[in-house]
Design an enzyme around this catalytic site. Structure first.
Site, PDB file in Angstrom:
ATOM      1  N   LYS A  41       0.834  -1.207   0.000  1.00 55.59           N
ATOM      2  CA  LYS A  41       0.000   0.000   0.000  1.00 55.59           C
ATOM      3  C   LYS A  41       0.869   1.257   0.000  1.00 55.59           C
ATOM      4  O   LYS A  41       1.880   1.321   0.704  1.00 55.59           O
ATOM      5  CB  LYS A  41      -0.889  -0.021   1.235  1.00 55.59           C
ATOM      6  CG  LYS A  41      -1.920   1.101   1.319  1.00 55.59           C
ATOM      7  CD  LYS A  41      -2.756   0.964   2.599  1.00 55.59           C
ATOM      8  CE  LYS A  41      -3.860   1.985   2.687  1.00 55.59           C
ATOM      9  NZ  LYS A  41      -4.641   1.848   3.939  1.00 55.59           N
ATOM     10  N   SER A  99      -9.695   1.484   3.158  1.00 57.68           N
ATOM     11  CA  SER A  99      -8.892   2.260   2.247  1.00 57.68           C
ATOM     12  C   SER A  99      -7.830   1.464   1.502  1.00 57.68           C
ATOM     13  O   SER A  99      -7.278   1.946   0.514  1.00 57.68           O
ATOM     14  CB  SER A  99      -8.199   3.382   3.029  1.00 57.68           C
ATOM     15  OG  SER A  99      -7.272   2.830   3.948  1.00 57.68           O
ATOM     16  N   SER A 154      -9.583  -0.773   7.472  1.00 59.66           N
ATOM     17  CA  SER A 154      -9.098  -0.643   6.091  1.00 59.66           C
ATOM     18  C   SER A 154      -8.344  -1.839   5.528  1.00 59.66           C
ATOM     19  O   SER A 154      -7.998  -1.837   4.349  1.00 59.66           O
ATOM     20  CB  SER A 154      -8.210   0.587   5.966  1.00 59.66           C
ATOM     21  OG  SER A 154      -9.012   1.724   5.807  1.00 59.66           O
TER      22      SER A 154
HETATM   23  N1  GLN Z   1     -12.974   3.714   6.708  1.00 60.49           N
HETATM   24  C1  GLN Z   1     -12.369   4.190   7.913  1.00 60.49           C
HETATM   25  C2  GLN Z   1     -11.983   5.643   7.750  1.00 60.49           C
HETATM   26  O1  GLN Z   1     -12.314   6.177   6.752  1.00 60.49           O
HETATM   27  C3  GLN Z   1     -11.173   3.362   8.253  1.00 60.49           C
HETATM   28  C4  GLN Z   1      -9.986   3.718   7.468  1.00 60.49           C
HETATM   29  C5  GLN Z   1      -8.788   2.949   7.843  1.00 60.49           C
HETATM   30  O2  GLN Z   1      -8.873   1.933   8.520  1.00 60.49           O
HETATM   31  N2  GLN Z   1      -7.645   3.444   7.424  1.00 60.49           N
HETATM   32  O3  GLN Z   1     -11.388   6.249   8.592  1.00 60.49           O
END
Ligand code: GLN
Length: 535
Positions: free
Chosen positions: A116, A191, A215
């Site tokens: 990532k 994400s 994420s």
């Molecule tokens: N979807 C969550 C957010 O937008 C989690 C994101 C993540 O785990 N990086 O913060």
């Protein structure tokens, strides 16, 4: 990964297609022929390592097969922001030379991995999916990247993600929208959607993502792969560009539980460069993988199968509980009464930390700079040009929640809720060894469906956020398909440092579910030929 042979008939058609269209170039240049290349992209980690060890294939063959598939099909998926083809081939050839000379090799020698784009890679673009880091080339590698390299895993490239890991669909990337390999009209989750899509599309057998509130687990669920968030502090955050420091944790994706365990073993362990890294040895989770569940108690979260969960998701989770019961686990009901406040607490704590962490992007130190007449104007112009809407929204919420007069009402209250959720889990784990719930209330949704509705987007993480707030290890694995043919993920959560029991329970359930990880369906990415996968 014994499921691949089930689908021989379908895979055969795919093979003749791709033989005719795409892979001629590969065979001309001495690269593996289509079906051979497809064998390499569908093989799991253990099989790849066995083939490499036996000298049946070279690391160069393995990497070339994956790079060819990326070159051919990533235009449809957009999993990668950067493909490091030359670097990957150099590393592969070096591994092959060292193998021939009998020199020591790392535990993942020749296995490709996608990383990532929030993890720093020395001298290579690292953008966090944000314009503000356009052109940024870190002067050092994240510890996770160093450990993968030490294991001789071959990094294929950097994967797309929501900007600064804020999002649940990968639509918040400033560069591209990643598509779900099961249905290219749908999101891969986020994400870490680039990493989950790369694994699901067979561009890489392994990938690394990061999980702050879900994420890794949510995109794993939506893409039909396994994704695992370790205990907070198990995997070093050194070189992981910060979103919310008390929550951020890197972890692995694979097309099966055993593959994912290999990657976890490679990246976990104490790192003196991260002050929150846990100074404890990491037990080898692969040793107990086949221990079964007959002495385990599985707690089904009673609140998690009520309203708001799609019927196809609820059905697969109930079946998973039944399968675990059939395998000998004791199924109990557990309650997490404060988990319903998790999203509200998370969306104060994470933006608060983000507003502080993102203050460093000032047009001076990193990446983008938009000039202005004064230093302040330069900073304002840089930040309003460089950050996207969701990031700006979070900086504003976080700044507000931390401001004098509101701090106690918002940030401190949210931290209190966090403590209540930690206690809920402690009580639940008095009655069970792992907790079972859906990973996400829905399967993959259409691109654009929630893009303009932040609250709907936030609710994707209703089941993943509680374990994040409590710092617990958690894993999502495929539990089958919904009525539309889209993958459903179930989540297992274990006590702190309970990674071994997490993998053990997941491995038993995976064998019983028998999920075929090759995306199928009219709008899926072109499938690899699985006819020879177990030859
Ligand atoms: N979807 C969550 C957010 O937008 C989690 C994101 C993540 O785990 N990086 O913060």
């Amino acid at each position: 990964m014994g499921q691949a042979s089930d689908s021989g008939a379908v895979g055969h058609d795919a093979a003749s297609d791709s033989g005719a269209v795409g892979h001629d170039a590969a065979s001309d240049s001495g690269h593996p022929a289509a079906s051979e290349g497809d064998t390499l992209v569908t093989a799991g980690v253990a099989r790849l390592l066995a083939m490499l060890d036996a000298g049946d294939v070279s690391a160069e063959d393995v990497v070339t097969a994956h790079l060819s598939r990326i070159a051919e099909y990533d235009g449809d998926v957009n999993a990668f922001l950067t493909v490091l083809a030359d670097q990957a081939l150099d590393h592969a050839r070096d591994i092959d030379r060292r193998r021939v000379r009998g020199e020591p090799l790392g535990a993942l020698a020749g296995v490709p991995v996608a990383v990532k784009d929030v993890l720093c890679t020395r001298g290579e673009a690292t953008t966090c999916g944000s314009r503000i880091l356009e052109g940024h080339r870190p002067p050092y590698d994240a510890t996770v990247v160093t450990r993968l390299r030490d294991a001789d895993a071959v990094m294929l490239g950097k994967t797309n993600c929501d900007e600064f890991a804020m999002g649940s669909s990968t639509e918040n990337s400033a560069y591209a929208v990643t598509r779900n390999p099961w249905d290219l009209g749908r999101v891969p989750g986020g994400s870490s959607g680039g990493s989950s899509a790369a694994v699901a599309a067979h561009f890489a057998p392994l990938a690394i993502g990061t999980d702050t509130g879900g994420s890794i687990r949510q995109p794993a669920a939506l893409c039909g792969v396994v994704g695992m968030k370790p205990t907070y502090g198990r995997v070093s955050r050194y070189g992981l560009i910060a979103f919310a420091s008390s929550l951020d944790q890197a972890g692995p994706f694979g097309r099966g539980v055993a593959d994912t365990a290999y990657a976890y073993a490679a990246i976990s362990g104490h790192d003196p460069m991260d002050s929150t890294s846990i100074p404890e040895p990491v037990p080898d989770v692969r040793e107990g993988l086949d221990s079964g569940v007959d002495r385990l108690r599985v707690g089904v979260v009673v609140e998690a199968l009520g309203g708001g969960v799609e019927t196809g998701v609820a059905a697969r989770v109930r079946e998973a509980a039944e399968l675990l019961g059939k395998l000998g686990a004791k199924i109990v009901e557990v309650s997490l009464p404060h988990a319903k406040y998790g999203i509200a607490a998370y969306y104060l704590i994470a933006p608060s930390e983000a507003s502080s962490n993102l203050a460093r992007y000032d047009g001076v130190r990193y990446g983008l700079r938009v000039d202005g007449d004064t230093a302040e104007q330069m900073m304002a112009a840089t930040r309003s040009t460089g950050f996207g809407d969701e990031v700006i929204r979070r900086i504003m919420i976080g700044t507000y929640a931390l401001s004098a007069g509101y701090y106690d009402a918002y940030y401190v209250s949210a931290q209190r809720v966090r403590t209540l959720i930690i206690r809920d889990y402690r009580e639940a784990f008095a009655d069970c060894d792992v907790v079972l719930s859906p990973t996400s209330p829905s399967t993959a949704f259409a691109v654009g469906a929630k893009a303009d509705d932040p609250l709907a987007m936030y609710l994707n993480d209703v089941f993943t956020v509680p374990a994040s707030l409590a710092g617990l290890p958690a894993l999502s694995l495929p539990a089958g398909l919904d009525e539309r043919g889209l993958p459903v993920g179930v989540q297992l959560v274990a006590p702190l440092l309970g990674e071994a029991v997490l993998f053990q329970a997941a491995n038993a359930l995976e064998a019983e579910v028998g999920f075929d990880p090759v995306p199928r369906g009219g709008n899926a990415v072109h499938p690899p030929d699985t006819a020879h996968a177990n030859a």
